[in-house]
Design an enzyme around this catalytic site. Structure first.
Site, short mmCIF file in Angstrom:
data_model
loop_
_atom_site.label_atom_id
_atom_site.label_comp_id
_atom_site.label_asym_id
_atom_site.label_seq_id
_atom_site.Cartn_x
_atom_site.Cartn_y
_atom_site.Cartn_z
CD GLU A 1 -1.70 -2.42 1.17
OE1 GLU A 1 -2.72 -3.24 0.54
OE2 GLU A 1 -0.75 -2.80 1.71
CG HIS B 1 -9.11 -8.48 6.01
ND1 HIS B 1 -8.50 -9.20 7.30
CD2 HIS B 1 -8.44 -8.41 5.06
CE1 HIS B 1 -7.32 -9.51 6.55
NE2 HIS B 1 -7.12 -9.27 5.21
#
Length: 327
Positions: free
Chosen positions: A60, A129
């Site tokens: 990321e 998540h």
């Protein structure tokens, strides 16, 4: 108007932006052949090729660092972060670079970067998540934030984000991707900072974010059977926030419930409540109620997850509490 899913509306916005401006390109993990983790970008590779639909390493920091740099040099990247939880490993490119560069250069440099990211639970995806982290970014000046609740808003807000010269994050709730709604086939934009009054009412104002809009509508049906009328306001964007529309509603009803999926402490609901309490205190007939997830990591177990995350029953209870106050 065509009736399409939220997922299709997002893809349609991306396709229209890619066709309209050759500076637009997409980057993210598995967004090309695989179509992304939520299948939003499926089919775009075949039309636009690898130069504009770019798979990235599983990093990321690399995705957002490259995206900020590309935006600063004149391109218009749309980056996908597979889960909003993964922003945690790449905060510097967003918070210290992308959000501040236009200000620090006196407007001589723009960062027309759009970041898309799914958020939320209800899928037994567990603690890493399933989070809703929008409040973190609301705290940072220089970042615009959208949280579309319908297919119509998903397309219109995303097109506005891509056209904006500032860094913008569009949070897409995972549970909304399969929902359907009417969406114009031609390009259109929804201005940031302008809420949607989903339903007018007279007894209680309910400000609901993202998937909580649907739960608020379900709550409205239950409450209507009791003779209670609630006004549902979807802010659409939280930065900028259309606080004036919320204040106007509270001045009419005298009561406010704010609902979001993120956990209670430090959430967007606290900021909305603070602004309303400060600017409309004399109109309030009861304390402001907040509906949110409990302050705990999201569990894998679906029964525990359901217990922790808010839904329509929590909104109904909050409405009852504010109406019962002082009786």
């Amino acid at each position: 108007m065509a009736t399409i899913t939220y997922r299709e509306a997002v893809c349609e916005a991306l396709r229209e932006a890619l066709r309209a401006d050759e500076r637009v390109f997409l980057l993210g993990e598995d967004i090309a052949e695989f179509g992304g983790s939520m299948k939003v970008t499926q089919g775009l590779l075949e039309e636009f090729g690898h130069k504009r639909i770019r798979n990235t390493p599983i990093s990321e920091t690399a995705i957002l660092g490259a995206a900020v740099g590309a935006a600063a040099t004149g391109l218009k990247p749309v980056a996908e972060i597979m889960y909003c939880d993964f922003f945690t490993v790449a905060m510097d490119p967003i918070v210290n670079q992308g959000a501040k560069m236009r200000y620090m250069f006196g407007g001589k440099l723009s960062v027309p970067l759009t970041i898309r990211s799914p958020l939320g639970g209800r899928r037994s995806a567990a603690a890493q998540h399933s989070q809703c982290l929008e409040a973190w970014f609301m705290h940072i000046p220089g970042i615009k934030i959208a949280m579309p609740a319908t297919p119509y808003d998903a397309k219109g807000l995303l097109l506005s984000a891509i056209a904006d010269p500032n860094l913008t994050i569009v949070f897409e709730n995972k549970m909304l991707y399969n929902t359907k709604g009417e969406v114009p086939e031609e390009p259109y934009q929804i201005p940031f900072g302008r809420c949607n009054v989903v339903q007018e009412g007279s007894d209680v104002s309910v400000v609901a974010l993202s998937d909580m809009v649907g739960f608020a509508q379900q709550a409205a049906e239950q409450l209507a059977a009791e003779g209670i009328s609630i006004e549902i306001i979807d802010p659409r964007t939280i930065s900028p926030l259309d606080i004036d529309a919320i204040l106007e509603s509270v001045q009419k009803t005298g009561r406010l419930v704010v609902a979001h999926e993120a956990n209670l402490t430090g959430g967007v609901g606290a900021e909305i409540a603070a602004q309303v309490a400060y600017r409309a205190f004399d109109f309030l007939q009861a304390p402001i109620e907040r509906v949110a997830a409990k302050d705990t990591p999201i569990p894998f177990n679906p029964l525990l997850e359901k217990e922790i995350l808010p839904d329509d029953s929590d909104i109904v209870q909050a409405v009852h509490r504010t109406l019962d106050y002082g009786t």
